[in-house]
Design a protein around this motif. Sequence first.
Motif, PDB file in Angstrom:
ATOM      1  N   ASN A   1       0.830  -1.203   0.000  1.00  0.00           N
ATOM      2  CA  ASN A   1       0.000   0.000   0.000  1.00  0.00           C
ATOM      3  C   ASN A   1       0.865   1.253   0.000  1.00  0.00           C
ATOM      4  OD1 ASN A   1      -2.712   1.417   0.572  1.00  0.00           O
ATOM      5  ND2 ASN A   1      -1.412   2.134   2.248  1.00  0.00           N
ATOM      6  N   THR A   2       1.883   1.260   0.874  1.00  0.00           N
ATOM      7  CA  THR A   2       2.759   2.428   0.960  1.00  0.00           C
ATOM      8  C   THR A   2       3.531   2.630  -0.331  1.00  0.00           C
ATOM      9  OG1 THR A   2       2.999   2.105   3.354  1.00  0.00           O
ATOM     10  CG2 THR A   2       4.669   3.446   2.236  1.00  0.00           C
ATOM     11  N   THR A   3       4.101   1.558  -0.831  1.00  0.00           N
ATOM     12  CA  THR A   3       4.893   1.658  -2.064  1.00  0.00           C
ATOM     13  C   THR A   3       4.046   2.124  -3.245  1.00  0.00           C
ATOM     14  OG1 THR A   3       6.308  -0.150  -1.266  1.00  0.00           O
ATOM     15  CG2 THR A   3       6.400   0.387  -3.615  1.00  0.00           C
ATOM     16  N   ALA A   4       2.871   1.542  -3.405  1.00  0.00           N
ATOM     17  CA  ALA A   4       2.006   1.920  -4.531  1.00  0.00           C
ATOM     18  C   ALA A   4       1.554   3.370  -4.416  1.00  0.00           C
ATOM     19  CB  ALA A   4       0.791   0.988  -4.586  1.00  0.00           C
ATOM     20  N   THR A   5       1.255   3.798  -3.176  1.00  0.00           N
ATOM     21  CA  THR A   5       0.798   5.185  -2.989  1.00  0.00           C
ATOM     22  C   THR A   5       1.901   6.169  -3.332  1.00  0.00           C
ATOM     23  OG1 THR A   5      -0.728   4.490  -1.251  1.00  0.00           O
ATOM     24  CG2 THR A   5      -0.124   6.831  -1.320  1.00  0.00           C
ATOM     25  N   LEU A   6       3.120   5.921  -2.845  1.00  0.00           N
ATOM     26  CA  LEU A   6       4.224   6.846  -3.111  1.00  0.00           C
ATOM     27  C   LEU A   6       4.606   6.860  -4.591  1.00  0.00           C
ATOM     28  CD1 LEU A   6       6.471   6.152   0.016  1.00  0.00           C
ATOM     29  CD2 LEU A   6       4.884   8.060  -0.387  1.00  0.00           C
ATOM     30  N   ILE A   7       4.603   5.682  -5.208  1.00  0.00           N
ATOM     31  CA  ILE A   7       4.912   5.633  -6.648  1.00  0.00           C
ATOM     32  C   ILE A   7       3.843   6.377  -7.448  1.00  0.00           C
ATOM     33  CG2 ILE A   7       5.077   4.105  -8.643  1.00  0.00           C
ATOM     34  CD1 ILE A   7       6.418   2.040  -6.833  1.00  0.00           C
ATOM     35  N   ALA A   8       2.576   6.183  -7.075  1.00  0.00           N
ATOM     36  CA  ALA A   8       1.489   6.868  -7.788  1.00  0.00           C
ATOM     37  C   ALA A   8       1.622   8.380  -7.658  1.00  0.00           C
ATOM     38  CB  ALA A   8       0.149   6.401  -7.241  1.00  0.00           C
ATOM     39  N   TYR A   9       1.959   8.839  -6.461  1.00  0.00           N
ATOM     40  CA  TYR A   9       2.129  10.281  -6.277  1.00  0.00           C
ATOM     41  C   TYR A   9       3.314  10.805  -7.094  1.00  0.00           C
ATOM     42  CZ  TYR A   9       3.235  14.765  -4.116  1.00  0.00           C
ATOM     43  OH  TYR A   9       3.527  16.090  -3.913  1.00  0.00           O
ATOM     44  N   ALA A  10       4.423  10.067  -7.080  1.00  0.00           N
ATOM     45  CA  ALA A  10       5.614  10.497  -7.820  1.00  0.00           C
ATOM     46  C   ALA A  10       5.346  10.559  -9.323  1.00  0.00           C
ATOM     47  CB  ALA A  10       6.777   9.550  -7.519  1.00  0.00           C
ATOM     48  N   VAL A  11       4.574   9.624  -9.815  1.00  0.00           N
ATOM     49  CA  VAL A  11       4.257   9.622 -11.253  1.00  0.00           C
ATOM     50  C   VAL A  11       3.230  10.693 -11.588  1.00  0.00           C
ATOM     51  CG1 VAL A  11       3.242   8.248 -13.113  1.00  0.00           C
ATOM     52  CG2 VAL A  11       4.867   7.198 -11.530  1.00  0.00           C
ATOM     53  N   SER A  12       2.295  10.943 -10.666  1.00  0.00           N
ATOM     54  CA  SER A  12       1.203  11.872 -10.967  1.00  0.00           C
ATOM     55  C   SER A  12       1.686  13.316 -11.125  1.00  0.00           C
ATOM     56  CB  SER A  12       0.151  11.807  -9.857  1.00  0.00           C
ATOM     57  OG  SER A  12       0.637  12.374  -8.646  1.00  0.00           O
ATOM     58  N   VAL A  13       2.778  13.652 -10.425  1.00  0.00           N
ATOM     59  CA  VAL A  13       3.235  15.042 -10.486  1.00  0.00           C
ATOM     60  C   VAL A  13       3.717  15.414 -11.891  1.00  0.00           C
ATOM     61  CG1 VAL A  13       4.945  16.682  -9.633  1.00  0.00           C
ATOM     62  CG2 VAL A  13       3.760  15.175  -8.024  1.00  0.00           C
ATOM     63  N   PRO A  14       4.691  14.703 -12.489  1.00  0.00           N
ATOM     64  CA  PRO A  14       5.102  15.096 -13.851  1.00  0.00           C
ATOM     65  C   PRO A  14       3.997  14.909 -14.888  1.00  0.00           C
ATOM     66  CG  PRO A  14       6.152  13.039 -13.209  1.00  0.00           C
ATOM     67  CD  PRO A  14       5.501  13.580 -11.986  1.00  0.00           C
ATOM     68  N   VAL A  15       3.179  13.856 -14.703  1.00  0.00           N
ATOM     69  CA  VAL A  15       2.071  13.657 -15.656  1.00  0.00           C
ATOM     70  C   VAL A  15       1.080  14.808 -15.552  1.00  0.00           C
ATOM     71  CG1 VAL A  15       0.108  12.205 -16.251  1.00  0.00           C
ATOM     72  CG2 VAL A  15       2.314  11.164 -15.733  1.00  0.00           C
ATOM     73  N   GLY A  16       0.729  15.169 -14.315  1.00  0.00           N
ATOM     74  CA  GLY A  16      -0.208  16.278 -14.137  1.00  0.00           C
ATOM     75  C   GLY A  16       0.335  17.585 -14.671  1.00  0.00           C
ATOM     76  N   LEU A  17       1.640  17.848 -14.440  1.00  0.00           N
ATOM     77  CA  LEU A  17       2.247  19.078 -14.966  1.00  0.00           C
ATOM     78  C   LEU A  17       2.233  19.091 -16.495  1.00  0.00           C
ATOM     79  CD1 LEU A  17       5.295  19.501 -12.552  1.00  0.00           C
ATOM     80  CD2 LEU A  17       3.225  20.903 -12.636  1.00  0.00           C
ATOM     81  N   SER A  18       2.505  17.929 -17.086  1.00  0.00           N
ATOM     82  CA  SER A  18       2.490  17.862 -18.553  1.00  0.00           C
ATOM     83  C   SER A  18       1.095  18.110 -19.116  1.00  0.00           C
ATOM     84  CB  SER A  18       3.013  16.491 -19.007  1.00  0.00           C
ATOM     85  OG  SER A  18       4.333  16.281 -18.567  1.00  0.00           O
ATOM     86  N   VAL A  19       0.106  17.461 -18.488  1.00  0.00           N
ATOM     87  CA  VAL A  19      -1.274  17.655 -18.951  1.00  0.00           C
ATOM     88  C   VAL A  19      -1.706  19.104 -18.745  1.00  0.00           C
ATOM     89  CG1 VAL A  19      -3.677  17.008 -18.559  1.00  0.00           C
ATOM     90  CG2 VAL A  19      -1.895  15.247 -18.579  1.00  0.00           C
ATOM     91  N   HIS A  20      -1.343  19.663 -17.590  1.00  0.00           N
ATOM     92  CA  HIS A  20      -1.709  21.057 -17.326  1.00  0.00           C
ATOM     93  C   HIS A  20      -1.057  21.999 -18.340  1.00  0.00           C
ATOM     94  CE1 HIS A  20      -2.864  24.579 -15.000  1.00  0.00           C
ATOM     95  NE2 HIS A  20      -1.623  25.014 -15.129  1.00  0.00           N
TER      96      HIS A  20
END
Length: 410
Positions: free
Chosen positions: A143-162
Amino acid sequence: MSERPRSTERFPMWTLHRWYILFWVLLGLAPMALAGAGDCGARRLWAVGLPVLLGLCYLVVRVFPGNRVLRPSAFPAVLIVGLVALAYVRDGGASLYVASLPHFWFAARAPYPSIMRSGVAAAGTVLGGVASQGWSPDLLTGNTTATLIAYAVSVPVGLSVHRYIEQNGARVRALDSELAGARERLADADLRRGAAEERERLAREIHDTLAQGFASIVVLAEAARSGLASDPDTSGRQLLSIERTARENLAEARVLVGSAPQSGLVTGSPARVLRRTLDRFAQDTGITVDAELPDVECDQRTRIALLRCTQESLANIRKHADAGTVGVVLTRVADGVELEITDDGRGFVVDEARGFGLDGMRRRLAELGGELTVTSSVGDGTRILAMIPVDGAAEAGVADVHDYRRESAT
């Protein structure tokens, strides 16, 4: 949560948002609730109730964005609390966190608030899952690993989409600005074209009415002055003709500037209108006029066009032809009305003719769907043939041209 996009926003963005909500419900909330249905006691109530509650909160925000209980801007905080609670109840919640990440970007519509809120949600999800393990937690759970990886990936993806959305919005705004500028330029061009057409119309009307009347007055005045002593009777008739022409010009001027009513328009049959014009011409010039003018039926615009063509042709004959005889034939043909005007004057080379009169006649007839044919050669006289369809005005589909009376009011 943000409200429905305004009409100026891109429709595909709103469509993407709606598809995401379906994804969030089916792959985020529903699996969490179904998994909690197998729990026992109070844990089962919380595991099933929290996903349902989160879904209901979002529904309230979407359907009633102006409610005073839960504002759209407060929904991300409610979502964070729900994620933390479910992570504690279910000993994890990474899957729901991953499914809920786009909510923070849709809600903020700016990168830094989105990063901050999704980070708080990630931390809450990790802490909720760790807290449920007691005093000896395993920090390296899935749970911890998946949550941290998801957050780390979401930041550059979100910035790119934005960034993509911002660039696309900038392009849309630039295109909207160009479109608005093009519309303004088109409106200005239409305005200038309308003004030019109105000037051309007025110039044609002045040429066909006032200018010809003044030219006739000048010629008659010169003739009356030269014969005042030797032939007072003829000079008297010429002065009377000058008076009538001046009155007609005054009436035409009042109609052109809009101070006279539409009753000044040409009325009566074409034969009667043309006959009076030809009689005046023969009286003023002494030129013999042979006319065949049967009664034909036609509308007001056709009568005016026939009269203007006759007036222009007679004015040209008076000024240039040096003719002794003029022939005028009005004919009703199968598809319209024909007017033929001939003279036995000096003629001219048609291709070399310059002047406003012939062009004005062509444009006037073209507005009614008709045409003008000019045949002439030096020494052989001139033939003018005007053809106007019976329903030419209706077929032309052009704006009404304000044609006014030239004939005498008497």
